[in-house]
Design an enzyme around this catalytic site. Structure first.
Site, PDB file in Angstrom:
ATOM      1  N   PHE A   1       0.855  -1.199   0.000  1.00 46.25           N
ATOM      2  CA  PHE A   1       0.000   0.000   0.000  1.00 46.25           C
ATOM      3  C   PHE A   1       0.885   1.241   0.000  1.00 46.25           C
ATOM      4  O   PHE A   1       1.797   1.360   0.819  1.00 46.25           O
ATOM      5  CB  PHE A   1      -0.913  -0.002   1.235  1.00 46.25           C
ATOM      6  CG  PHE A   1      -2.220  -0.699   1.000  1.00 46.25           C
ATOM      7  CD1 PHE A   1      -2.251  -2.067   0.845  1.00 46.25           C
ATOM      8  CD2 PHE A   1      -3.407   0.002   0.913  1.00 46.25           C
ATOM      9  CE1 PHE A   1      -3.439  -2.740   0.609  1.00 46.25           C
ATOM     10  CE2 PHE A   1      -4.612  -0.654   0.681  1.00 46.25           C
ATOM     11  CZ  PHE A   1      -4.620  -2.023   0.537  1.00 46.25           C
TER      12      PHE A   1
ATOM     13  N   GLU B   1      -0.529  -9.250   6.119  1.00 43.80           N
ATOM     14  CA  GLU B   1       0.382 -10.339   5.746  1.00 43.80           C
ATOM     15  C   GLU B   1       1.761 -10.194   6.384  1.00 43.80           C
ATOM     16  O   GLU B   1       2.615 -11.075   6.259  1.00 43.80           O
ATOM     17  CB  GLU B   1       0.530 -10.397   4.224  1.00 43.80           C
ATOM     18  CG  GLU B   1      -0.699 -10.931   3.496  1.00 43.80           C
ATOM     19  CD  GLU B   1      -1.846  -9.944   3.489  1.00 43.80           C
ATOM     20  OE1 GLU B   1      -1.604  -8.731   3.289  1.00 43.80           O
ATOM     21  OE2 GLU B   1      -2.991 -10.377   3.711  1.00 43.80           O
TER      22      GLU B   1
ATOM     23  N   GLU C   1     -12.717   4.922   5.512  1.00 44.50           N
ATOM     24  CA  GLU C   1     -14.033   5.415   5.932  1.00 44.50           C
ATOM     25  C   GLU C   1     -14.587   4.630   7.113  1.00 44.50           C
ATOM     26  O   GLU C   1     -15.611   5.011   7.689  1.00 44.50           O
ATOM     27  CB  GLU C   1     -15.009   5.347   4.745  1.00 44.50           C
ATOM     28  CG  GLU C   1     -14.603   6.236   3.580  1.00 44.50           C
ATOM     29  CD  GLU C   1     -15.538   6.071   2.391  1.00 44.50           C
ATOM     30  OE1 GLU C   1     -15.353   6.774   1.395  1.00 44.50           O
ATOM     31  OE2 GLU C   1     -16.468   5.214   2.478  1.00 44.50           O
ATOM     32  N   THR C   2     -13.954   3.526   7.441  1.00 39.71           N
ATOM     33  CA  THR C   2     -14.449   2.677   8.529  1.00 39.71           C
ATOM     34  C   THR C   2     -13.343   2.454   9.549  1.00 39.71           C
ATOM     35  O   THR C   2     -12.252   3.004   9.432  1.00 39.71           O
ATOM     36  CB  THR C   2     -14.915   1.303   7.979  1.00 39.71           C
ATOM     37  OG1 THR C   2     -13.747   0.540   7.606  1.00 39.71           O
ATOM     38  CG2 THR C   2     -15.838   1.484   6.788  1.00 39.71           C
TER      39      THR C   2
ATOM     40  N   HIS D   1     -11.781  -0.262   9.868  1.00 39.36           N
ATOM     41  CA  HIS D   1     -10.954  -1.379   9.392  1.00 39.36           C
ATOM     42  C   HIS D   1      -9.472  -1.139   9.644  1.00 39.36           C
ATOM     43  O   HIS D   1      -8.761  -1.998  10.164  1.00 39.36           O
ATOM     44  CB  HIS D   1     -11.204  -1.605   7.904  1.00 39.36           C
ATOM     45  CG  HIS D   1     -10.395  -2.714   7.330  1.00 39.36           C
ATOM     46  ND1 HIS D   1      -9.232  -2.510   6.626  1.00 39.36           N
ATOM     47  CD2 HIS D   1     -10.557  -4.056   7.363  1.00 39.36           C
ATOM     48  CE1 HIS D   1      -8.732  -3.658   6.238  1.00 39.36           C
ATOM     49  NE2 HIS D   1      -9.518  -4.615   6.677  1.00 39.36           N
TER      50      HIS D   1
ATOM     51  N   ARG E   1       6.981  11.521   7.396  1.00 41.26           N
ATOM     52  CA  ARG E   1       7.146  10.401   8.324  1.00 41.26           C
ATOM     53  C   ARG E   1       7.883   9.200   7.700  1.00 41.26           C
ATOM     54  O   ARG E   1       8.336   8.312   8.420  1.00 41.26           O
ATOM     55  CB  ARG E   1       5.784   9.959   8.852  1.00 41.26           C
ATOM     56  CG  ARG E   1       5.163  10.948   9.815  1.00 41.26           C
ATOM     57  CD  ARG E   1       3.728  10.611  10.146  1.00 41.26           C
ATOM     58  NE  ARG E   1       3.223  11.452  11.240  1.00 41.26           N
ATOM     59  CZ  ARG E   1       2.764  12.684  11.080  1.00 41.26           C
ATOM     60  NH1 ARG E   1       2.788  13.246   9.852  1.00 41.26           N
ATOM     61  NH2 ARG E   1       2.344  13.391  12.119  1.00 41.26           N
TER      62      ARG E   1
HETATM   63  N1  LIG Z   1      -6.063  -0.759   3.716  1.00 41.29           N
HETATM   64  C1  LIG Z   1      -4.774  -1.147   3.947  1.00 41.29           C
HETATM   65  C2  LIG Z   1      -4.391  -2.484   3.915  1.00 41.29           C
HETATM   66  N2  LIG Z   1      -5.315  -3.433   3.626  1.00 41.29           N
HETATM   67  C3  LIG Z   1      -4.969  -4.746   3.057  1.00 41.29           C
HETATM   68  C4  LIG Z   1      -4.670  -5.782   4.121  1.00 41.29           C
HETATM   69  O1  LIG Z   1      -3.456  -5.512   4.795  1.00 41.29           O
HETATM   70  C5  LIG Z   1      -4.587  -7.180   3.516  1.00 41.29           C
HETATM   71  O2  LIG Z   1      -3.590  -7.176   2.515  1.00 41.29           O
HETATM   72  C6  LIG Z   1      -5.920  -7.626   2.932  1.00 41.29           C
HETATM   73  O3  LIG Z   1      -6.904  -7.573   3.958  1.00 41.29           O
HETATM   74  C7  LIG Z   1      -5.847  -9.055   2.368  1.00 41.29           C
HETATM   75  O4  LIG Z   1      -5.509  -9.951   3.406  1.00 41.29           O
HETATM   76  N3  LIG Z   1      -3.113  -2.839   4.176  1.00 41.29           N
HETATM   77  C8  LIG Z   1      -2.169  -1.875   4.455  1.00 41.29           C
HETATM   78  O5  LIG Z   1      -1.003  -2.206   4.708  1.00 41.29           O
HETATM   79  N4  LIG Z   1      -2.524  -0.553   4.484  1.00 41.29           N
HETATM   80  C9  LIG Z   1      -3.799  -0.155   4.243  1.00 41.29           C
HETATM   81  O6  LIG Z   1      -4.089   1.070   4.296  1.00 41.29           O
HETATM   82  C1  LIG Z   2      -7.184   1.205   5.997  1.00 46.95           C
HETATM   83  C2  LIG Z   2      -7.937   0.564   4.900  1.00 46.95           C
HETATM   84  O1  LIG Z   2      -8.314  -0.613   4.991  1.00 46.95           O
HETATM   85  C3  LIG Z   2      -8.350   1.432   3.753  1.00 46.95           C
HETATM   86  O2  LIG Z   2      -7.562   1.102   2.635  1.00 46.95           O
HETATM   87  C4  LIG Z   2      -9.819   1.219   3.384  1.00 46.95           C
HETATM   88  O3  LIG Z   2     -10.528   1.445   4.519  1.00 46.95           O
HETATM   89  P1  LIG Z   2     -12.126   1.581   4.530  1.00 46.95           P
HETATM   90  O4  LIG Z   2     -12.708   0.300   4.003  1.00 46.95           O
HETATM   91  O5  LIG Z   2     -12.387   1.823   6.012  1.00 46.95           O
HETATM   92  O6  LIG Z   2     -12.517   2.787   3.684  1.00 46.95           O
END
Ligand SMILES: Nc1c(NC[C@H](O)[C@H](O)[C@H](O)CO)[nH]c(=O)[nH]c1=O
Ligand SMILES: CC(=O)[C@@H](O)COP(=O)(O)O
Length: 134
Positions: free
Chosen positions: A11, A45, A72-73, A75, A115
């Site tokens: 990412f 991962e 947006e969430t 997550h 950063r």
């Molecule tokens: N949204 C971001 C992710 N999401 C992907 C997950 O880490 C993972 O690859 C996926 O859920 C499949 O298992 N990862 C980041 O490093 N940074 C993000 O902002």
């Molecule tokens: C941090 C993440 O997973 C981002 O790439 C997507 O987040 P969201 O699904 O909360 O919009």
């Protein structure tokens, strides 16, 4: 010379490549050999990739680099807590230092550039310091 491994998330790849550049420079300055550079899809991962490296007898430490952006969430926050907790647990399981250079979670694009290098440098310096104090 001590050997370490580096795990990188895809990412914001361009920014993570800058983090890798800094990590390589600090490793050289601290006389650490980089035995492996492993790119993974994302932060989820990283624990598995780090554990694979820590299981290697030739690797005495590892560094995780990447960026967890603001979504947006919740997550990203949930992922950040889980991943960093896992990385700390791996450190204790293997008794090998793991430097965590993961920006965020919840970082905005404008907050990333200042950063990238400091976080990457701090992660490698932490591993070097822990190895030196072992
Ligand atoms: N949204 C971001 C992710 N999401 C992907 C997950 O880490 C993972 O690859 C996926 O859920 C499949 O298992 N990862 C980041 O490093 N940074 C993000 O902002
Ligand atoms: C941090 C993440 O997973 C981002 O790439 C997507 O987040 P969201 O699904 O909360 O919009």
């Amino acid at each position: 010379m001590n050997s370490i491994g580096i795990v990188l998330g895809r990412f914001h790849t361009k920014e993570v490549e800058e983090m890798l550049d800094e990590a390589r420079a600090v490793a050289a300055r601290r006389q650490l050999r980089i035995a492996a550079e492993v790119w993974v899809p994302g932060s989820m991962e990283k624990p598995l990739a780090i554990k694979r490296l820590l299981r290697r007898d030739d690797i005495v430490g590892a560094v995780a680099l990447g960026i967890i952006e603001r979504g947006e969430t919740e997550h990203g926050n949930v992922m950040g807590h889980a991943v960093i907790s896992s990385l700390i647990n791996l450190q204790l399981e293997f008794m090998k230092p793991v430097g965590v250079g993961i920006l965020g979670p919840g970082i905005n694009p404008s907050q990333i550039p200042p950063r990238t290098r400091p976080y990457a440098a701090a992660a490698v310096e932490a591993v070097a310091d822990l190895l030196a104090s072992a």
